[in-house]
Scaffold this motif. Structure first.
Motif, PDB file in Angstrom:
ATOM      1  N   THR A 210       0.834  -1.200   0.000  1.00  0.00           N
ATOM      2  CA  THR A 210       0.000   0.000   0.000  1.00  0.00           C
ATOM      3  C   THR A 210       0.868   1.250   0.000  1.00  0.00           C
ATOM      4  OG1 THR A 210      -0.065   0.211   2.407  1.00  0.00           O
ATOM      5  CG2 THR A 210      -1.712  -1.251   1.378  1.00  0.00           C
ATOM      6  N   PRO A 211       0.276   2.404  -0.304  1.00  0.00           N
ATOM      7  CA  PRO A 211       1.027   3.661  -0.197  1.00  0.00           C
ATOM      8  C   PRO A 211       1.596   3.890   1.203  1.00  0.00           C
ATOM      9  CG  PRO A 211      -0.953   4.009  -1.489  1.00  0.00           C
ATOM     10  CD  PRO A 211      -1.046   2.622  -0.936  1.00  0.00           C
ATOM     11  N   VAL A 212       0.835   3.499   2.226  1.00  0.00           N
ATOM     12  CA  VAL A 212       1.329   3.638   3.597  1.00  0.00           C
ATOM     13  C   VAL A 212       2.552   2.753   3.824  1.00  0.00           C
ATOM     14  CG1 VAL A 212       0.757   3.221   6.039  1.00  0.00           C
ATOM     15  CG2 VAL A 212      -0.890   4.383   4.551  1.00  0.00           C
ATOM     16  N   ASP A 213       2.540   1.557   3.240  1.00  0.00           N
ATOM     17  CA  ASP A 213       3.707   0.674   3.326  1.00  0.00           C
ATOM     18  C   ASP A 213       4.920   1.304   2.635  1.00  0.00           C
ATOM     19  OD1 ASP A 213       2.202  -1.304   4.628  1.00  0.00           O
ATOM     20  OD2 ASP A 213       1.668  -2.302   2.745  1.00  0.00           O
ATOM     21  N   LEU A 214       4.675   1.974   1.521  1.00  0.00           N
ATOM     22  CA  LEU A 214       5.777   2.619   0.794  1.00  0.00           C
ATOM     23  C   LEU A 214       6.342   3.783   1.599  1.00  0.00           C
ATOM     24  CD1 LEU A 214       7.574   2.741  -1.674  1.00  0.00           C
ATOM     25  CD2 LEU A 214       5.787   4.032  -2.868  1.00  0.00           C
ATOM     26  N   VAL A 215       5.487   4.542   2.255  1.00  0.00           N
ATOM     27  CA  VAL A 215       5.970   5.594   3.148  1.00  0.00           C
ATOM     28  C   VAL A 215       6.886   4.996   4.216  1.00  0.00           C
ATOM     29  CG1 VAL A 215       5.311   7.267   4.929  1.00  0.00           C
ATOM     30  CG2 VAL A 215       4.032   7.160   2.784  1.00  0.00           C
ATOM     31  N   ASP A 216       6.468   3.868   4.784  1.00  0.00           N
ATOM     32  CA  ASP A 216       7.276   3.221   5.811  1.00  0.00           C
ATOM     33  C   ASP A 216       8.624   2.775   5.256  1.00  0.00           C
ATOM     34  OD1 ASP A 216       7.467   2.095   8.561  1.00  0.00           O
ATOM     35  OD2 ASP A 216       7.606   0.198   7.478  1.00  0.00           O
ATOM     36  N   THR A 217       8.634   2.334   3.989  1.00  0.00           N
ATOM     37  CA  THR A 217       9.897   1.950   3.351  1.00  0.00           C
ATOM     38  C   THR A 217      10.811   3.165   3.206  1.00  0.00           C
ATOM     39  OG1 THR A 217       8.809   0.157   2.159  1.00  0.00           O
ATOM     40  CG2 THR A 217      10.916   0.902   1.296  1.00  0.00           C
ATOM     41  N   ALA A 233      11.397  13.960  15.061  1.00  0.00           N
ATOM     42  CA  ALA A 233      11.210  13.312  16.367  1.00  0.00           C
ATOM     43  C   ALA A 233      11.747  14.183  17.487  1.00  0.00           C
ATOM     44  CB  ALA A 233      11.909  11.946  16.368  1.00  0.00           C
ATOM     45  N   LYS A 234      12.855  14.878  17.230  1.00  0.00           N
ATOM     46  CA  LYS A 234      13.445  15.751  18.257  1.00  0.00           C
ATOM     47  C   LYS A 234      12.535  16.932  18.580  1.00  0.00           C
ATOM     48  CE  LYS A 234      18.182  14.533  16.948  1.00  0.00           C
ATOM     49  NZ  LYS A 234      19.435  14.993  16.302  1.00  0.00           N
ATOM     50  N   ASN A 235      11.688  17.302  17.618  1.00  0.00           N
ATOM     51  CA  ASN A 235      10.782  18.442  17.799  1.00  0.00           C
ATOM     52  C   ASN A 235       9.355  18.013  18.105  1.00  0.00           C
ATOM     53  OD1 ASN A 235      12.847  20.356  17.184  1.00  0.00           O
ATOM     54  ND2 ASN A 235      12.590  19.905  15.001  1.00  0.00           N
ATOM     55  N   GLY A 236       9.171  16.699  18.321  1.00  0.00           N
ATOM     56  CA  GLY A 236       7.833  16.207  18.624  1.00  0.00           C
ATOM     57  C   GLY A 236       6.885  16.260  17.443  1.00  0.00           C
ATOM     58  N   LYS A 237       7.433  16.250  16.223  1.00  0.00           N
ATOM     59  CA  LYS A 237       6.599  16.389  15.022  1.00  0.00           C
ATOM     60  C   LYS A 237       6.661  15.164  14.115  1.00  0.00           C
ATOM     61  CE  LYS A 237       6.781  21.444  14.876  1.00  0.00           C
ATOM     62  NZ  LYS A 237       7.106  22.636  14.060  1.00  0.00           N
ATOM     63  N   GLU A 238       7.113  14.047  14.658  1.00  0.00           N
ATOM     64  CA  GLU A 238       7.273  12.836  13.866  1.00  0.00           C
ATOM     65  C   GLU A 238       5.956  12.384  13.249  1.00  0.00           C
ATOM     66  OE1 GLU A 238       9.632   8.577  14.394  1.00  0.00           O
ATOM     67  OE2 GLU A 238       9.047   9.748  16.146  1.00  0.00           O
ATOM     68  N   ARG A 243       1.975  11.707   8.779  1.00  0.00           N
ATOM     69  CA  ARG A 243       0.642  11.960   8.212  1.00  0.00           C
ATOM     70  C   ARG A 243       0.728  12.726   6.892  1.00  0.00           C
ATOM     71  NH1 ARG A 243      -0.983  12.557  13.759  1.00  0.00           N
ATOM     72  NH2 ARG A 243      -0.440  14.770  13.677  1.00  0.00           N
ATOM     73  N   GLU A 244       1.637  13.675   6.827  1.00  0.00           N
ATOM     74  CA  GLU A 244       1.775  14.479   5.610  1.00  0.00           C
ATOM     75  C   GLU A 244       2.260  13.617   4.445  1.00  0.00           C
ATOM     76  OE1 GLU A 244       3.511  18.900   4.398  1.00  0.00           O
ATOM     77  OE2 GLU A 244       3.717  18.188   6.463  1.00  0.00           O
ATOM     78  N   GLU A 246       1.983  10.276   4.208  1.00  0.00           N
ATOM     79  CA  GLU A 246       0.959   9.286   3.869  1.00  0.00           C
ATOM     80  C   GLU A 246      -0.149   9.910   3.025  1.00  0.00           C
ATOM     81  OE1 GLU A 246      -0.393   7.361   7.416  1.00  0.00           O
ATOM     82  OE2 GLU A 246       1.485   6.240   7.689  1.00  0.00           O
ATOM     83  N   ALA A 247      -0.519  11.147   3.330  1.00  0.00           N
ATOM     84  CA  ALA A 247      -1.536  11.832   2.522  1.00  0.00           C
ATOM     85  C   ALA A 247      -1.038  12.038   1.096  1.00  0.00           C
ATOM     86  CB  ALA A 247      -1.893  13.179   3.163  1.00  0.00           C
ATOM     87  N   LEU A 248       0.228  12.398   0.950  1.00  0.00           N
ATOM     88  CA  LEU A 248       0.825  12.596  -0.376  1.00  0.00           C
ATOM     89  C   LEU A 248       0.834  11.290  -1.162  1.00  0.00           C
ATOM     90  CD1 LEU A 248       2.552  14.221  -2.476  1.00  0.00           C
ATOM     91  CD2 LEU A 248       4.562  13.410  -1.194  1.00  0.00           C
ATOM     92  N   PHE A 249       1.337  10.213  -0.567  1.00  0.00           N
ATOM     93  CA  PHE A 249       1.454   8.932  -1.267  1.00  0.00           C
ATOM     94  C   PHE A 249       0.077   8.383  -1.630  1.00  0.00           C
ATOM     95  CE2 PHE A 249       5.700   9.426  -0.059  1.00  0.00           C
ATOM     96  CZ  PHE A 249       6.505   8.401  -0.519  1.00  0.00           C
ATOM     97  N   ASN A 250      -0.879   8.524  -0.746  1.00  0.00           N
ATOM     98  CA  ASN A 250      -2.238   8.065  -1.055  1.00  0.00           C
ATOM     99  C   ASN A 250      -2.843   8.858  -2.207  1.00  0.00           C
ATOM    100  OD1 ASN A 250      -2.981   5.838   0.677  1.00  0.00           O
ATOM    101  ND2 ASN A 250      -2.861   7.246   2.410  1.00  0.00           N
ATOM    102  N   ALA A 251      -2.602  10.167  -2.205  1.00  0.00           N
ATOM    103  CA  ALA A 251      -3.176  11.027  -3.242  1.00  0.00           C
ATOM    104  C   ALA A 251      -2.567  10.746  -4.615  1.00  0.00           C
ATOM    105  CB  ALA A 251      -2.974  12.497  -2.870  1.00  0.00           C
TER     106      ALA A 251
END
Length: 275
Positions: A210-217, A233-238, A243-244, A246-251
């Protein structure tokens, strides 16, 4: 050939780009056929990774040398060549900004698909590519385009927004996707503007997941995205970054099959005739 110090070495050895390259094989083969690789030609593939274009070029009968900054990708490429029984293909470490040990006017074709664009010192890259090409030979580059709405340009744009500012003097690899810059860099290497052409082309990622799987890759294996997640992650924005993306890859996914991902991405195909 010993690779000179290059800040990109750690970046591309950090992950495992072979995991991303697996989704790029089909387009790599199509591109090699489109640029006219012929049996008996001597071909240099710069920033070759594990051979997405070098391997099909060798299968067409060309004598191919792949050069990459990352030792792990060179090792993976040599293994792929051995497994395929391609004695006409070898890989070695090197920096596209300084092709030390490669003689002038050696290659009929020099190819760099999303490779040399990431090397520092772009004017040196252009100069070296021209230097090692035979008179009458050809250089082909594939470069991502800044601001393009398709996948990779947006991945790099999103990732940069979560990353620390680059060091002083840093030249973005995306500047290779601007025709004026291409003309200026090869012009400084002695190439006439009439011998440089640029067209927009499409490279398609095909992923068995899935696109989400590709994001993880990308998150686990693609150096720039790995660095972006480390910084986020250091800024608490991981999670914001995840999400950003995953939205791109899905779109962008155009697959009509559940659990599969097909995402086209626009790039600038540069062709340089060397006189």
């Amino acid at each position: 050939m010993n690779a000179p110090a290059n800040p990109n070495k750690a970046l591309w050895e950090k992950g495992d780009f072979t995991r991303i390259a697996a989704s790029m094989r089909e387009s790599g083969e199509a591109l090699v056929k489109a640029i006219g690789i012929a049996p008996g030609q001597y071909v240099l593939d710069l920033g070759c990774g594990d051979g997405t274009t070098a391997l099909p070029a060798a299968k067409l009968g060309a004598n191919v040398l792949g050069v990459d900054i990352a030792r792990n990708l060179v090792e993976a490429g040599n293994k792929r060549a051995k497994d395929a029984g391609l004695a006409n293909l070898s890989f070695q470490e090197g920096d596209a900004s300084n092709l030390a040990g490669i003689e002038n006017k050696t290659f009929d074709q020099v190819v760099s698909i999303f490779g040399a664009m990431f090397a520092p010192k772009p004017f040196d890259v252009a100069k070296e590519m021209v230097r090692v090409t035979k008179p009458g030979g050809k250089i082909t580059m594939g470069n991502w385009i800044p601001g393009d709405p398709t996948l990779v340009a947006q991945v790099l744009k999103i990732s940069s927004a979560y990353s620390p500012p680059p060091p002083e003097g840093f030249i973005s690899p995306m500047t290779w996707g601007v025709e004026q810059n291409v003309a200026e860099r090869f012009g400084a290497a002695g190439v006439s503007s009439k011998d440089i052409s640029c067209v927009k082309d499409t490279y398609t990622f095909r992923f068995d997941g899935t696109p989400v799987d590709l994001v993880d890759t990308f998150r686990r294996y693609y150096g720039p995205t790995m660095n972006a997640f480390d910084a986020a992650a250091k800024n608490g924005k991981e999670e914001d970054l995840r999400r950003e993306l995953e939205a791109l890859f899905n779109a962008k996914n155009e697959s009509t099959t559940a659990g599969k991902t097909v995402i086209p991405a626009t790039f600038l195909r540069v062709t340089v005739q060397v006189r």
